[in-house]
Motif scaffolding. Structure first.
Motif, PDB file in Angstrom:
ATOM      1  N   ALA A 157      30.189  29.565  43.700  1.00  0.00           N
ATOM      2  CA  ALA A 157      31.095  30.498  43.014  1.00  0.00           C
ATOM      3  C   ALA A 157      30.370  31.771  42.614  1.00  0.00           C
ATOM      4  O   ALA A 157      30.943  32.871  42.678  1.00  0.00           O
ATOM      5  CB  ALA A 157      31.701  29.823  41.784  1.00  0.00           C
ATOM      6  N   GLU A 158      29.100  31.634  42.239  1.00  0.00           N
ATOM      7  CA  GLU A 158      28.332  32.792  41.777  1.00  0.00           C
ATOM      8  C   GLU A 158      28.182  33.839  42.881  1.00  0.00           C
ATOM      9  O   GLU A 158      28.259  35.051  42.620  1.00  0.00           O
ATOM     10  CB  GLU A 158      26.950  32.342  41.284  1.00  0.00           C
ATOM     11  CG  GLU A 158      26.950  31.700  39.911  1.00  0.00           C
ATOM     12  CD  GLU A 158      27.466  30.263  39.909  1.00  0.00           C
ATOM     13  OE1 GLU A 158      27.456  29.634  38.852  1.00  0.00           O
ATOM     14  OE2 GLU A 158      27.894  29.779  40.981  1.00  0.00           O
ATOM     15  N   LYS A 159      27.954  33.400  44.101  1.00  0.00           N
ATOM     16  CA  LYS A 159      27.742  34.338  45.203  1.00  0.00           C
ATOM     17  C   LYS A 159      28.960  35.236  45.397  1.00  0.00           C
ATOM     18  O   LYS A 159      28.819  36.412  45.779  1.00  0.00           O
ATOM     19  CB  LYS A 159      27.424  33.572  46.490  1.00  0.00           C
ATOM     20  CG  LYS A 159      26.018  32.994  46.514  1.00  0.00           C
ATOM     21  CD  LYS A 159      25.686  32.350  47.835  1.00  0.00           C
ATOM     22  CE  LYS A 159      26.398  31.036  48.037  1.00  0.00           C
ATOM     23  NZ  LYS A 159      25.934  30.330  49.263  1.00  0.00           N
ATOM     24  N   GLU A 160      30.129  34.717  45.111  1.00  0.00           N
ATOM     25  CA  GLU A 160      31.347  35.517  45.239  1.00  0.00           C
ATOM     26  C   GLU A 160      31.617  36.334  43.983  1.00  0.00           C
ATOM     27  O   GLU A 160      31.884  37.545  44.050  1.00  0.00           O
ATOM     28  CB  GLU A 160      32.536  34.607  45.536  1.00  0.00           C
ATOM     29  CG  GLU A 160      33.855  35.347  45.640  1.00  0.00           C
ATOM     30  CD  GLU A 160      35.022  34.417  45.950  1.00  0.00           C
ATOM     31  OE1 GLU A 160      36.173  34.867  45.828  1.00  0.00           O
ATOM     32  OE2 GLU A 160      34.777  33.249  46.314  1.00  0.00           O
ATOM     33  N   LEU A 161      31.541  35.689  42.825  1.00  0.00           N
ATOM     34  CA  LEU A 161      31.931  36.356  41.583  1.00  0.00           C
ATOM     35  C   LEU A 161      31.007  37.505  41.216  1.00  0.00           C
ATOM     36  O   LEU A 161      31.457  38.544  40.713  1.00  0.00           O
ATOM     37  CB  LEU A 161      31.974  35.332  40.444  1.00  0.00           C
ATOM     38  CG  LEU A 161      33.135  34.339  40.496  1.00  0.00           C
ATOM     39  CD1 LEU A 161      32.922  33.209  39.495  1.00  0.00           C
ATOM     40  CD2 LEU A 161      34.453  35.043  40.211  1.00  0.00           C
ATOM     41  N   PHE A 162      29.718  37.354  41.459  1.00  0.00           N
ATOM     42  CA  PHE A 162      28.786  38.402  41.055  1.00  0.00           C
ATOM     43  C   PHE A 162      28.842  39.639  41.950  1.00  0.00           C
ATOM     44  O   PHE A 162      28.147  40.623  41.684  1.00  0.00           O
ATOM     45  CB  PHE A 162      27.353  37.859  40.990  1.00  0.00           C
ATOM     46  CG  PHE A 162      27.032  37.144  39.705  1.00  0.00           C
ATOM     47  CD1 PHE A 162      27.129  37.811  38.490  1.00  0.00           C
ATOM     48  CD2 PHE A 162      26.634  35.819  39.713  1.00  0.00           C
ATOM     49  CE1 PHE A 162      26.837  37.162  37.303  1.00  0.00           C
ATOM     50  CE2 PHE A 162      26.335  35.159  38.528  1.00  0.00           C
ATOM     51  CZ  PHE A 162      26.437  35.831  37.323  1.00  0.00           C
ATOM     52  N   GLN A 163      29.669  39.609  42.984  1.00  0.00           N
ATOM     53  CA  GLN A 163      29.909  40.842  43.735  1.00  0.00           C
ATOM     54  C   GLN A 163      30.655  41.860  42.891  1.00  0.00           C
ATOM     55  O   GLN A 163      30.618  43.056  43.167  1.00  0.00           O
ATOM     56  CB  GLN A 163      30.690  40.524  45.014  1.00  0.00           C
ATOM     57  CG  GLN A 163      29.906  39.695  46.018  1.00  0.00           C
ATOM     58  CD  GLN A 163      30.700  39.410  47.287  1.00  0.00           C
ATOM     59  OE1 GLN A 163      31.539  40.228  47.695  1.00  0.00           O
ATOM     60  NE2 GLN A 163      30.450  38.283  47.911  1.00  0.00           N
ATOM     61  N   ASN A 164      31.342  41.364  41.870  1.00  0.00           N
ATOM     62  CA  ASN A 164      32.023  42.235  40.908  1.00  0.00           C
ATOM     63  C   ASN A 164      31.019  42.606  39.815  1.00  0.00           C
ATOM     64  O   ASN A 164      30.547  41.743  39.079  1.00  0.00           O
ATOM     65  CB  ASN A 164      33.214  41.498  40.306  1.00  0.00           C
ATOM     66  CG  ASN A 164      33.973  42.340  39.287  1.00  0.00           C
ATOM     67  OD1 ASN A 164      33.548  43.431  38.902  1.00  0.00           O
ATOM     68  ND2 ASN A 164      35.102  41.830  38.829  1.00  0.00           N
TER      69      ASN A 164
END
Length: 312
Positions: A102-109
């Motif tokens: 989940a972090e790999k996706e969310l931290f793109q924001n």
């Protein structure tokens, strides 16, 4: 992502290798920082071997080579971390393969300053399971549904009904955001430094939920866990929780951005533990006094004591 995983190490020679290997499985893990805290066992030797075997493993001790506790050890790890993100792992716990999905996706924001997920439980022995199953069972430690970041702080304070909780093992933080928090872990707390730290993080940072319905890390339970010994009463829980909530209350009273309603809620929580602590020495006298005259009061009193005992 370049993630620094910080692992405080104390009396964990039997577990630390598994913890390190579980972190090294991820390409995103830039470094694993071990902070050895003058363990009475052979943990230092194991840490030295791990550092020699793996380029990404770094080993630190406190400058005086003495024991300073988990909070101070995590602080030393943060100070030496060179990754863009910080994750934590206890030496007797381990990550699962989905830890940073989940972090790999969310931290793109760029607005996302932290991500938390669920953790499971593993009993290292049948004896540990027999002793502690009534505390953890096979439940996830998790927040029960997705929440907006502004709801996380009051939720963790039990101001929003059934919210749940998360632990450091399931938390990843954008390192640049830590400047908002001030002091990292409060070293004056003997236990619950992680809870106090998470409270402040949830107030100052925008924390988002990751995977909540499946574990991303595992809490390892064995006979020598300090926190499990608190949970089953081997270490007196009320005094350590009074220290926790006194620290939270002192911080809250000096933080102008915290509402008066929240400040009053924190004061009431602290007071409830102080009342419970004061009532324990009188418990058996109360039982004797009312044994034949008011059994209903005894039952109610014991229930309240036990209820407070198992609060956060």
């Amino acid at each position: 992502m370049k993630i620094s995983v910080i692992i405080p190490v104390y009396n964990a020679e039997n577990y630390i290798s598994q913890a390190v290997q579980s972190a090294l499985q991820f390409e995103e893990v830039f470094e694993v920082i071990l902070v050895e805290d003058k363990s009475p066992d052979n943990a230092l030797i194991v840490c030295q071997r791990l550092m020699e075997e793996h380029d990404r493993v770094k080993l630190y001790q406190h400058p005086d080579k003495q024991n300073h506790g988990a909070g101070a050890s995590r602080n030393l790890g943060i100070q030496n971390a060179t990754g863009d993100f910080i994750a934590f792992l206890d030496a007797d716990d381990y990550y699962l393969p989905n830890r940073f999905d989940a972090e790999k996706e969310l931290f793109q924001n760029p607005d996302v300053e932290g991500v938390y997920g669920a953790i499971g439980v593993h009993y290292y022995s049948e004896k540990a399971k027999e002793q502690y199953y009534k505390i953890f069972e096979d439940r996830l430690t998790t927040v029960y549904k997705k929440h907006n970041p502004q709801d996380v702080f009051p939720g963790l304070l039990n101001m929003k009904g059934s919210f749940g909780l998360f632990s450091l093992d399931g938390l990843t933080i954008r390192k640049s955001a830590l400047s908002k928090v001030g002091q990292f872990f409060k070293t004056q707390l003997r236990l619950h430094q992680d809870t106090e730290f998470i409270f402040r993080l949830s107030f100052y940072l925008r924390l988002y939920s990751g995977l909540l319905n499946t574990a991303v890390a595992v809490r390892g339970v064995h006979e020598n866990n300090r926190i499990t010994q608190v949970d089953v009463g081997k270490i007196k829980p009320s005094s350590t929780r009074i220290m926790l909530w006194r620290e939270v209350n002192n911080w809250a009273q000096h933080e102008n951005l915290i509402s008066n309603d929240i400040k009053k809620h924190i004061e009431r929580t602290l007071r409830s533990y102080q009342i419970a602590e004061a009532s324990v020495p009188r418990k058996w006298g109360m039982i004797t006094k009312y044994l034949f005259t008011d059994f209903r009061s005894i039952k109610s009193g014991l229930y309240n004591i036990n209820f407070r005992k198992y609060l956060l």
